[in-house]
Design an enzyme around this catalytic site. Sequence first.
Site, mmCIF file in Angstrom:
data_model
loop_
_atom_site.group_PDB
_atom_site.id
_atom_site.type_symbol
_atom_site.label_atom_id
_atom_site.label_comp_id
_atom_site.label_asym_id
_atom_site.label_seq_id
_atom_site.Cartn_x
_atom_site.Cartn_y
_atom_site.Cartn_z
ATOM 1 N N CYS A 243 0.829 -1.242 0.134
ATOM 2 C CA CYS A 243 -0.158 -0.009 -0.085
ATOM 3 C C CYS A 243 0.895 1.288 0.049
ATOM 4 O O CYS A 243 1.314 1.908 0.903
ATOM 5 C CB CYS A 243 -0.870 -0.008 1.375
ATOM 6 S SG CYS A 243 -2.082 -1.519 1.401
ATOM 7 N N PRO A 246 1.497 7.656 -0.020
ATOM 8 C CA PRO A 246 2.255 8.577 -1.098
ATOM 9 C C PRO A 246 3.731 8.323 -1.322
ATOM 10 O O PRO A 246 4.214 9.167 -2.032
ATOM 11 C CB PRO A 246 2.028 10.025 -0.422
ATOM 12 C CG PRO A 246 2.195 9.651 1.167
ATOM 13 C CD PRO A 246 1.348 8.200 1.159
ATOM 14 N N LYS A 249 7.580 5.595 2.307
ATOM 15 C CA LYS A 249 8.382 4.419 2.773
ATOM 16 C C LYS A 249 8.885 3.799 1.883
ATOM 17 O O LYS A 249 9.914 3.194 1.722
ATOM 18 C CB LYS A 249 7.183 3.662 3.664
ATOM 19 C CG LYS A 249 6.465 4.145 4.640
ATOM 20 C CD LYS A 249 5.686 3.207 5.453
ATOM 21 C CE LYS A 249 4.750 3.527 6.558
ATOM 22 N NZ LYS A 249 3.969 4.920 6.107
ATOM 23 N N ASP A 267 -0.754 0.686 -5.396
ATOM 24 C CA ASP A 267 -1.739 1.349 -4.670
ATOM 25 C C ASP A 267 -2.951 1.491 -5.522
ATOM 26 O O ASP A 267 -2.877 1.392 -6.974
ATOM 27 C CB ASP A 267 -1.223 2.662 -4.510
ATOM 28 C CG ASP A 267 -2.012 3.692 -3.422
ATOM 29 O OD1 ASP A 267 -1.828 3.514 -2.339
ATOM 30 O OD2 ASP A 267 -3.097 4.024 -3.927
ATOM 31 N N ARG A 272 -3.195 9.331 -6.308
ATOM 32 C CA ARG A 272 -2.310 9.012 -5.344
ATOM 33 C C ARG A 272 -0.962 8.550 -5.986
ATOM 34 O O ARG A 272 0.145 8.909 -5.562
ATOM 35 C CB ARG A 272 -2.670 8.174 -4.038
ATOM 36 C CG ARG A 272 -3.708 8.823 -3.215
ATOM 37 C CD ARG A 272 -4.484 8.025 -2.135
ATOM 38 N NE ARG A 272 -3.451 7.057 -1.429
ATOM 39 C CZ ARG A 272 -2.816 7.157 -0.599
ATOM 40 N NH1 ARG A 272 -3.274 8.537 0.049
ATOM 41 N NH2 ARG A 272 -2.268 6.359 0.137
ATOM 42 N N ASP A 294 -4.894 -3.423 -6.786
ATOM 43 C CA ASP A 294 -5.273 -4.053 -5.914
ATOM 44 C C ASP A 294 -4.061 -5.214 -5.324
ATOM 45 O O ASP A 294 -4.200 -6.102 -6.093
ATOM 46 C CB ASP A 294 -6.936 -4.579 -5.851
ATOM 47 C CG ASP A 294 -7.215 -5.112 -4.333
ATOM 48 O OD1 ASP A 294 -6.434 -4.928 -3.466
ATOM 49 O OD2 ASP A 294 -8.180 -5.351 -4.142
ATOM 50 N N CYS A 366 -1.108 3.210 11.370
ATOM 51 C CA CYS A 366 -1.114 4.497 11.966
ATOM 52 C C CYS A 366 -2.288 4.583 13.011
ATOM 53 O O CYS A 366 -2.934 5.586 13.099
ATOM 54 C CB CYS A 366 -0.904 5.889 11.150
ATOM 55 S SG CYS A 366 -2.090 5.931 9.864
#
Length: 473
Positions: A243, A246, A249, A267, A272, A294, A366
Amino acid sequence: MRQRRQGSGAAFGLYGVAASILAKLERREGSLKTLVYGSHFPNTRLLYALVSETHRYSSVLDSIIDAAGLFRAEKKLQPHLAKVLVYDLLIGKGLRGGGRGKALVLKHHARLQAELARLKVQKKVSRNEDLLPPAGESGKALQMPRYVRVNLLKTCVDDVVDYFKRQGYSYQGKAASMEEAILSRKKFLLDFHLPNLLIFPPQTDLHEDQLYQAGHIILQDKASCLPAFVLNPTPGSQVIDACAAPGNKTSQLAAIMKNKGQIFAFDLDAKRLATMSTMLVRAGVTCHQLAHQDFLATDPTDSKYSKVRYILLDPSCSGSGMVNRLAEEESTSPPKRLQALAGFQRKMLAHALQFPALQRLVYSTCSVHQEENEDVVQDVLEQEGSAFRLVEVLPSWTPRGLPVFPEAKCFLRASPEETLTNGFFVAMLERKHTACAASSAMLLSEAGSKLETNPNPATRKRKKKKQMAFPNK
């Protein structure tokens, strides 16, 4: 790009979009991040910062606008547009465009400025940020440092330190504790966990700095740096970032891999992904392959992924750990939403463990909720992960996982209160037959990239030829 008219009739561009997002946030139509990316505005970072800071100063701006009688004098001025304009006029970067709305606000510039000064006198403060309410989590958020990751694909820590010293910053060396990370103006230091992460005072704005614009530094929260740092893929390896947008990472993984090997970055959101592509180019990343797809739809047995040994999985979550999540429901997610998110996260993790060559996986969110963190990892390991085990990484880090089962001590947790970062959760799983590598994984997580912090003189000499010149200002 054309935007819908708002109130004053001329609110186009940055301020019009920001006002629209601010209104949607107050109506709880989505999170800041979702609304910013959904706006299709070309400069998402600028838009994000403007809306976030306007919302943070909302009560202060309300007081100033009311005392100045702005809406009594300008009845056609749309409230959210006015708030965005007044923020940038008095506290932000200064008005950059704004059409008729700008003209209406500027007519009252002197009065607005006087009311800001009056408010400071009343509160007995000298800085704008001291006007902010020090209550709850928002008070703690004000003390969060600005973290700056040095992009080792383009430069090295020593050169960036020298650059900021020439800009008038005082370098304090390497921090010895979290308490030292609370800095005053124009001071900075090296993080005590991550060897290429610099710490600056809260609210330090480097978006216009030439190092940021050239991709030599990445503005990335410390907690967000942990997943790639812990995964620590070797140069030349194949990695999946499941994933990816933006892209912070992904660029960090590329730096750890020295741009050698391949990163499959997935993504679902095309916008994005396009923003991410621009960011990766600026950061000098060349070892990536973007996939508008996906991750759950991938076939783990596809020969294309037969050599994938590392996976970074940072799936969609409630975002409850993000101190700049402005919609209240992000930190108080209803049980049904958490249940749905956890179900999706379990599917993602179970799917990732099916890749046959996988040796090491990092799962992160997060979120602060146990349902999305400890429970997800425990359930998947019990049902799907017999070939994998948890590895305790970064043993010097506290706090650890919630003590819901014995292996929870392997997890990393982060929070504004305890680590001066966003709330985060990190778990590393490793294939059991690589148990001999488990102890080395801990060492790598503690010190594996330290060699990159200060390359040897010969390497530095070669790198300097490629680096941009950092002029004195």
